[in-house]
Structure formats: C-alpha cells, structure tokens
Write a protein that holds these residues in place. Structure first.
Motif, short mmCIF file in Angstrom:
data_model
loop_
_atom_site.label_atom_id
_atom_site.label_comp_id
_atom_site.label_asym_id
_atom_site.label_seq_id
_atom_site.Cartn_x
_atom_site.Cartn_y
_atom_site.Cartn_z
N ASN A 1 0.56 -2.28 6.86
CA ASN A 1 -0.50 -2.50 7.84
C ASN A 1 -0.02 -2.50 9.28
N ILE B 1 -10.31 -6.11 10.07
CA ILE B 1 -9.81 -5.13 11.03
C ILE B 1 -10.06 -5.57 12.46
N HIS C 1 -3.77 0.36 9.48
CA HIS C 1 -5.19 0.11 9.75
C HIS C 1 -5.45 0.18 11.25
N GLN D 1 -6.65 4.30 5.74
CA GLN D 1 -8.02 4.15 5.24
C GLN D 1 -8.74 5.47 5.52
N CYS E 1 -0.54 -2.12 12.90
CA CYS E 1 -1.79 -2.27 13.65
C CYS E 1 -1.51 -2.87 15.02
#
Length: 376
Positions: free
Chosen positions: A118, A331, A155, A178, A120
């Motif tokens: 992840n 998110i 993400h 995703q 981000c």
C-alpha cells in the motif's frame, strides 16, 4: 484455467486473495479454517496456483491459516505472496522482525512474491527514507532467494507511484493496483497502467469487483450488458474487462465462500476479452454510476486562488468523491493523513468565495462540511 507467462513462470490468471476468507459468527479475526481449507483445495484442484496474504489480514490470522492450508501441497506447486505492512507507520523500523515472523507464520522458507504494501500519500516519505532500511533489507532477501520476486502495491495517486518508481523502479518486478472498469477513469487506473507500462512493469489486480459493487448493477444497466452477451454473468463482465488489458498478469479475488470461487473458476476457464462495442458500453455504465454520486470538479483550480485558507480544493473534492462513492473506506482518510491539519476539509470557513468562481457551480462549502462530518 487461464495461465499467464511471467519470467518463465506459469501463473494462474485468477489468484486467491486471503483478505476476505470465511469467518465464524461474522468476526473477522476468527477464520472458519475448515471452510478456508476447502476453498484452497478446490482452487488448487482447478488450477489456481497463486495465493496472496498479508500481515494485517484477518487481524494477523490470514497468514497462519493460508500457511496451514497450503502445507499439504509440494512447495513448488503454488506461488505465495506476502507484503511488508507499511500501511502502519509504526512498522517502518521492524522490517526484519516482521519478515522473519511472516515466514514462520506461513510455514515457508521463501516467498515467491513479496510487496511493499500500500504505497500511498500517507507513507511514501517513510518508504523512501533509507534510514528505515526497508528497501535494502528486502533487496538483500531477494538476493538470498528468500524473496523470488519483489514488487509493490499502491492505493495512492499516480504522482505517488511515480515518486516510488523514481527511487526503486529498476528493482520492481510487478505492481498490484486497484483496477476495474469503474476506476479506469474515476481513480485514473488507466494512467497508472500506462505509467507501469512505461516502466516495463506488469500489473497485478486487486479489487476487480470494487468491493462487490460490480457484482450486480442497476436493472437497466444489466439489461444493456445482457443484450451484448446474453449468457455472461454480470460479475464476469468485470473480469472480462481485465482480460482485455494485455498488461494484466494476475487478477486477485478475495472470495468468501465456495459459491464465489466456483463462479470465478467458471469465468477464468476461458479468455473472452471485450470487443470495442462491449468496452464502450461498460465504460459508459461506469461513467453514469459515478456521475450520479460524485461532484463534477474539473480541477480548473479557479477556486484555489480565492480560498483564504489556501486549501487544495480540487484535491479535497477528489477525495470527497471517492469517500462518497465508496460510502466510507480507508483511501480518503489515509490520503488526508499526509495533509496538514489546517489544510483538511474541516479548515473550510464556509465563506463561499470559491463558489463565486466555480464554473461547475459546485457548492464547495457544503461538500467540505459534509466531508468533515463523514470523517468524524
């Protein structure tokens, strides 16, 4: 089962994700191990050879259950993927401790695929901070054969992915994003695929059904799709969309029962990519789904110069749209952790100066107030 060639490996196009395993009494921490094992057995019998788990899935129990379920099979008969849990900044100085524990929990001597989990807005600075030693340690484990392929999941925005790739891209062998027909434009999944293609990095897919939202559609939309493919299951359209993208190697599905598994096995028994007319129809449905909920911000930035608080209004509205469409989720809150507190939605004064210059007539002050309320 469809297989994809990847560096001499034959990967099943359908991978079994272990984030949504069957549970007991609805308790996410209590996996129904007998049911999960039966799913693994059925998947293996049908030719699925890719299994994906992570440190935090099912309160840390996914790795143990998947390890025990796969232990009966020869190690070379399946590919096991795990991840370093950088979604929690408290883990950044624990890479060796966590990696060793993961091997033990899964009962294996190596991971076929291992990911920075992840990437981000919230953790990109920490991931790039060499003082934590994460990249150096994981690269060393790959050199030792304890990680066979090193990659990352993301993400975050395309800009965040670019920062990560500029630092580590030459060592990344795959990327998990995703990706589904709704997020093709909504979350700029198309741009992320193009970015990875430019780096020569193949795509692994998570959330192909957008958390189940694409398993069924409005009756009118389902009728449009059935007119094109009368015998195609509605959920299968999401997978056919992914089969139409040559960059995609593995599609992960977090299945919770044998019925879902059997449906997916049927879909991945054959490769049926979409024709242009079918693709256009599907993307039009996605655009309509998003348009009914999200605010039509075009990121013209007229509003920004009129905001006395200096808020990045287009950026905040993009996160608001994601949060509103998903009806919550992680998110937007995660991305906002990287935003200073005085630049978050609750900092909006409600003065409406931005609204006076918005070409779309968006009631920005109301959106900011609603966003702040939704975030609690």
């Amino acid at each position: 089962m469809i297989y994809k060639e990847y560096k001499g490996e034959h990967l099943s196009a359908l991978g079994m994700g272990a984030m949504r395993l069957p549970t007991l009494d609805g308790d996410d921490a209590r996996i129904d191990e007998a049911a999960a094992e039966a799913m693994v057995d059925r998947a293996m019998a049908a030719g699925v050879n890719y299994f994906d788990t992570a440190w935090g899935y099912h309160a840390g129990n996914s790795e143990r259950v998947m390890g025990r379920a796969l232990a009966k099979y020869p190690r070379a008969s399946f590919y096991l993927a795990d991840k370093f849990p950088g979604y929690d900044l408290a883990n950044m100085d624990k890479v060796e401790e966590i990696f060793e524990a993961q091997l033990q929990k899964c009962g294996v001597k190596y991971f076929d695929f291992y990911l920075f989990h992840n990437v981000c807005e919230m953790n990109i600075d920490a991931y790039l901070d060499e003082a934590h030693g994460i990249f150096a340690y994981l690269k060393a484990q790959r050199d030792r054969g304890r990680i066979r392929r090193l990659g990352f999941s993301a993400h975050g925005s395309r800009a965040v992915m670019e920062r990560f790739l500029n630092a580590y891209g030459k060592d990344m062998e795959f990327c998990q994003i995703q990706l589904n027909y709704l997020d093709w434009d909504f979350q700029d999944a198309k741009g992320k695929v193009e970015l990875l293609k430019a780096w020569g990095i193949p795509v692994w897919v998570m959330e192909p059904l957008r958390g189940g939202k694409l398993a069924s559609l409005a009756p009118a939309d389902e009728q449009k799709l059935r007119a094109l493919r009368p015998d195609e299951d509605i959920a299968a359209w999401a997978f056919r969309f992914l089969q139409s993208l040559p960059e995609v190697k593995v599609v992960l599905s977090g299945m919770s029962n044998l019925e879902q598994l059997e449906k997916n096995l049927a879909t991945f028994s054959e490769d049926k990519p979409l024709h242009r007319e079918e693709m256009d129809a599907l993307l039009a449905i996605a655009k309509d789904m998003v348009g009914k909920i999200v605010l039509p911000c075009t990121a013209c930035h007229y509003c920004v110069s009129h905001c006395p608080q200096g808020l990045d209004i287009p950026g905040l509205l993009s996160l608001y749209n994601e949060h509103a469409f998903t009806e919550g989720g992680f998110i937007a809150p995660m991305a906002l952790m990287a935003v200073p507190e005085d630049k978050r939605p609750q900092a909006c004064l409600g003065c409406r100066s931005c609204e006076a210059v918005c070409p779309q007539g968006i009631k920005i002050s109301e959106a900011m107030a609603d966003f702040a309320a939704k975030l609690g």
